[in-house]
Write a protein that holds these residues in place. Structure first.
Motif, PDB file in Angstrom:
ATOM      1  N   GLY A  21       0.699  -1.580   0.280  1.00 49.35           N
ATOM      2  CA  GLY A  21      -0.328   0.183   0.017  1.00 49.35           C
ATOM      3  C   GLY A  21       1.291   1.242  -0.020  1.00 49.35           C
ATOM      4  N   ARG A  22       2.274   1.368   0.018  1.00 49.89           N
ATOM      5  CA  ARG A  22       2.657   2.596  -0.048  1.00 49.89           C
ATOM      6  C   ARG A  22       2.928   2.724  -1.408  1.00 49.89           C
ATOM      7  NH1 ARG A  22       8.237   4.589  -0.692  1.00 49.89           N
ATOM      8  NH2 ARG A  22       8.951   6.108   0.400  1.00 49.89           N
ATOM      9  N   PRO A  23       3.066   4.488  -1.274  1.00 49.38           N
ATOM     10  CA  PRO A  23       2.528   5.229  -2.284  1.00 49.38           C
ATOM     11  C   PRO A  23       4.372   5.178  -3.119  1.00 49.38           C
ATOM     12  CG  PRO A  23       2.893   6.591  -0.424  1.00 49.38           C
ATOM     13  CD  PRO A  23       2.815   5.197   0.585  1.00 49.38           C
ATOM     14  N   GLU A  24       4.372   5.236  -4.759  1.00 51.13           N
ATOM     15  CA  GLU A  24       5.566   5.810  -5.225  1.00 51.13           C
ATOM     16  C   GLU A  24       5.848   6.932  -5.090  1.00 51.13           C
ATOM     17  OE1 GLU A  24       6.666   3.193  -7.302  1.00 51.13           O
ATOM     18  OE2 GLU A  24       5.843   1.658  -6.709  1.00 51.13           O
ATOM     19  N   THR A  25       6.977   7.108  -3.608  1.00 49.49           N
ATOM     20  CA  THR A  25       7.336   8.044  -3.291  1.00 49.49           C
ATOM     21  C   THR A  25       8.860   7.797  -3.122  1.00 49.49           C
ATOM     22  OG1 THR A  25       7.331  10.347  -1.914  1.00 49.49           O
ATOM     23  CG2 THR A  25       6.847   8.214  -1.512  1.00 49.49           C
ATOM     24  N   ASP A  26       9.521   8.649  -3.396  1.00 47.60           N
ATOM     25  CA  ASP A  26      11.620   8.462  -2.718  1.00 47.60           C
ATOM     26  C   ASP A  26      10.994   8.758  -1.227  1.00 47.60           C
ATOM     27  OD1 ASP A  26      12.076   7.387  -4.388  1.00 47.60           O
ATOM     28  OD2 ASP A  26      13.064   9.444  -5.110  1.00 47.60           O
ATOM     29  N   ALA A  27       9.940   9.799  -0.273  1.00 42.41           N
ATOM     30  CA  ALA A  27       9.868  10.543   0.693  1.00 42.41           C
ATOM     31  C   ALA A  27      10.010   9.341   1.922  1.00 42.41           C
ATOM     32  CB  ALA A  27       8.813  11.335   0.715  1.00 42.41           C
ATOM     33  N   LEU A  28      10.568   9.538   3.034  1.00 36.53           N
ATOM     34  CA  LEU A  28      10.554   8.701   4.225  1.00 36.53           C
ATOM     35  C   LEU A  28       8.526   8.810   4.938  1.00 36.53           C
ATOM     36  CD1 LEU A  28      14.033   8.517   5.641  1.00 36.53           C
ATOM     37  CD2 LEU A  28      12.994   7.305   4.573  1.00 36.53           C
ATOM     38  N   VAL A  29       7.929   8.318   3.985  1.00 31.95           N
ATOM     39  CA  VAL A  29       6.299   7.718   4.497  1.00 31.95           C
ATOM     40  C   VAL A  29       5.970   7.267   5.202  1.00 31.95           C
ATOM     41  CG1 VAL A  29       5.557   7.294   2.456  1.00 31.95           C
ATOM     42  CG2 VAL A  29       4.247   9.082   3.274  1.00 31.95           C
ATOM     43  N   ASP A  30       4.728   7.376   6.251  1.00 34.69           N
ATOM     44  CA  ASP A  30       4.328   6.567   6.758  1.00 34.69           C
ATOM     45  C   ASP A  30       2.749   5.979   6.192  1.00 34.69           C
ATOM     46  OD1 ASP A  30       2.742   8.523   8.787  1.00 34.69           O
ATOM     47  OD2 ASP A  30       4.048   8.029  10.279  1.00 34.69           O
ATOM     48  N   MET A 341       9.825   3.151   7.988  1.00 32.37           N
ATOM     49  CA  MET A 341       9.512   4.182   8.173  1.00 32.37           C
ATOM     50  C   MET A 341       7.778   3.505   8.234  1.00 32.37           C
ATOM     51  SD  MET A 341      11.204   6.059   9.836  1.00 32.37           S
ATOM     52  CE  MET A 341      10.195   7.365  10.388  1.00 32.37           C
ATOM     53  N   TRP A 342       7.527   3.065   6.790  1.00 30.88           N
ATOM     54  CA  TRP A 342       6.321   2.968   6.328  1.00 30.88           C
ATOM     55  C   TRP A 342       5.316   2.024   7.326  1.00 30.88           C
ATOM     56  CZ3 TRP A 342       2.473   4.854   3.393  1.00 30.88           C
ATOM     57  CH2 TRP A 342       1.301   3.611   3.083  1.00 30.88           C
ATOM     58  N   ALA A 343       6.257   1.347   8.381  1.00 32.92           N
ATOM     59  CA  ALA A 343       5.708   0.833   9.398  1.00 32.92           C
ATOM     60  C   ALA A 343       5.629   1.153  10.962  1.00 32.92           C
ATOM     61  CB  ALA A 343       6.681  -0.737   9.647  1.00 32.92           C
ATOM     62  N   LYS A 344       5.750   2.557  11.194  1.00 37.38           N
ATOM     63  CA  LYS A 344       5.880   3.087  11.739  1.00 37.38           C
ATOM     64  C   LYS A 344       4.787   3.466  12.610  1.00 37.38           C
ATOM     65  CE  LYS A 344       6.798   8.138  13.249  1.00 37.38           C
ATOM     66  NZ  LYS A 344       7.208   9.589  13.037  1.00 37.38           N
TER      67      LYS A 344
END
Length: 382
Positions: A21-30, A341-344
């Motif tokens: 489900g993580r979006p296509e982005t380089d950012a450290l997003v959660d 970070m996605w698992a934060k």
């Protein structure tokens, strides 16, 4: 002597957390839409003080030297973080000044990430002797831990009679132009009576003081919520001597709420980590001194980047920007960091109050949300 462990966090092989489900982005997003821009890097577990709320009297067990990240490895990870959106880097410990190669760490990080703001959290002991080389290497600012300006009380809190050296370090930072010099004071029953004196000293010397509610991160595990001094109690005490006007936060992700002191321009901040949780706006990512990513200060899972740095992984990944002879590519390391970070979790290692759980409320109103971590602050890094 009481045996104290560094803690045994659940360390995952690099890249193990799911990115479904993580979006296509380089950012450290959660998963909750937060993006990490602030990187804390612990460089050692050693410290020249033994603050009662942080370390046991005998200190923490030593991390084997070969397990610590080298200056080159730290610089490389800072560079990768910069390309993933990190814009603030703060070196922590333990006490970062215990690393003799600290200037090299700063220099390599500055070279790898020329656009970041580089700061350090320190007790300032010895800073007067090293501030020049650190500024030359690229250090922009310091946060100094200081809980009391009473020498006897300082010695009781830190188990060391070293207040004059701390004050010399603060003055050296001011003289070197490391502005603003911020002071961090942990709010405890034993420091409340001296809080107004500390604020007066900070205002007089042009420092920005921030009080921090004590969190259950002490190695001796003596934290007791019933003994917590809240932000409200502190404001009552400071208000007896100063006129305090709320001015809010300097940016939405800043942990400190600010009050103007006697009309300003001086301010005092309060980081109400326990009673006024700000987890929903958290923009931090952390690297331990051993090279693992901690997505949450109160989480117990860590993702091992040091293993990637030092292993001969597949270096043919698409998009690789750096392929060393004996380790993984920058792209592989970035992917592992992004997965961590996605698992934060939403808050304090738990997901109470998270938008996708359907629960009401959050850690501020839930004592169980501060379940004790498996590692103390001294082992994690500030």
């Amino acid at each position: 002597m009481t045996a104290v462990a560094l803690g045994l966090p659940r360390v995952r092989p690099a890249g193990a957390p799911s990115t479904l489900g993580r979006p296509e982005t380089d950012a450290l997003v959660d998963r909750y839409g937060r993006v990490a821009h602030d990187l804390r890097v612990s460089v050692t577990e050693k410290c020249s003080l033994r603050c009662t709320y942080c370390m046991p009297a005998e200190g923490l067990p030593a991390i084997p030297r070969d397990d610590l990240l080298t200056p080159a490895e730290i610089g490389r990870l800072v560079g990768i973080g910069y390309r993933l959106g990190v814009r603030d880097v703060r070196f922590t410990g333990g006490e970062p000044l215990m690393r003799p190669d600290l200037a090299e760490i700063v220099r390599r990080s500055r070279a790898a990430a020329p656009g970041v703001r580089i700061s350090m959290t320190t007790n300032a002991i010895g800073l007067d002797k090293r501030v020049g080389e650190l500024v030359d290497a690229g250090l922009d600012r310091v946060n100094v831990s200081l809980d009391s300006i009473d020498r006897r009380h300082f010695a009781e809190l830190t188990r060391r009679d070293r207040l004059p050296q701390v004050l010399a370090g603060i003055q050296a930072a001011l003289d070197a132009g490391l502005s603003p010099v911020k002071l961090n004071a942990v709010l405890m029953p034993e420091t409340l009576a001296g809080a107004a004196d500390l604020l007066a000293w900070a205002v007089e010397h042009g420092c920005r003081l921030r009080f921090i509610e004590q969190m259950p991160l002490d190695a001796d595990q003596n934290w007791d919520r019933a003994q917590l001094v809240s932000a409200e109690r502190l404001l009552d005490v400071l208000g007896e001597r100063f006129d305090l006007t709320p001015v809010g936060r300097e940016d939405p992700s800043a942990p400190a709420e600010e009050w103007a002191v006697d009309g300003g321009p001086a301010t005092v901040g309060i980081i109400a980590s326990v009673t006024r949780s700000f987890c929903g706006d958290c923009d931090r990512t952390r690297l331990t001194a051993e090279g693992t990513v901690r997505s949450c200060l109160f989480g117990n899972e860590e993702v091992d980047l040091r293993a990637l740095l030092r292993s001969g992984g597949d270096t043919g990944s698409p998009g690789a920007t750096h392929v060393p002879d004996d380790g993984a590519s920058d792209a592989q390391i970035a992917a592992a960091w992004q997965a961590a970070m996605w698992a934060k979790p939403f808050a304090h290692g738990l997901d109470r109050g998270a938008p996708d759980t359907g629960t009401i409320g959050g850690p501020a109103g839930d004592p169980e949300a501060f379940a004790r971590t498996e590692r103390s602050m001294g082992a994690i890094g500030g």
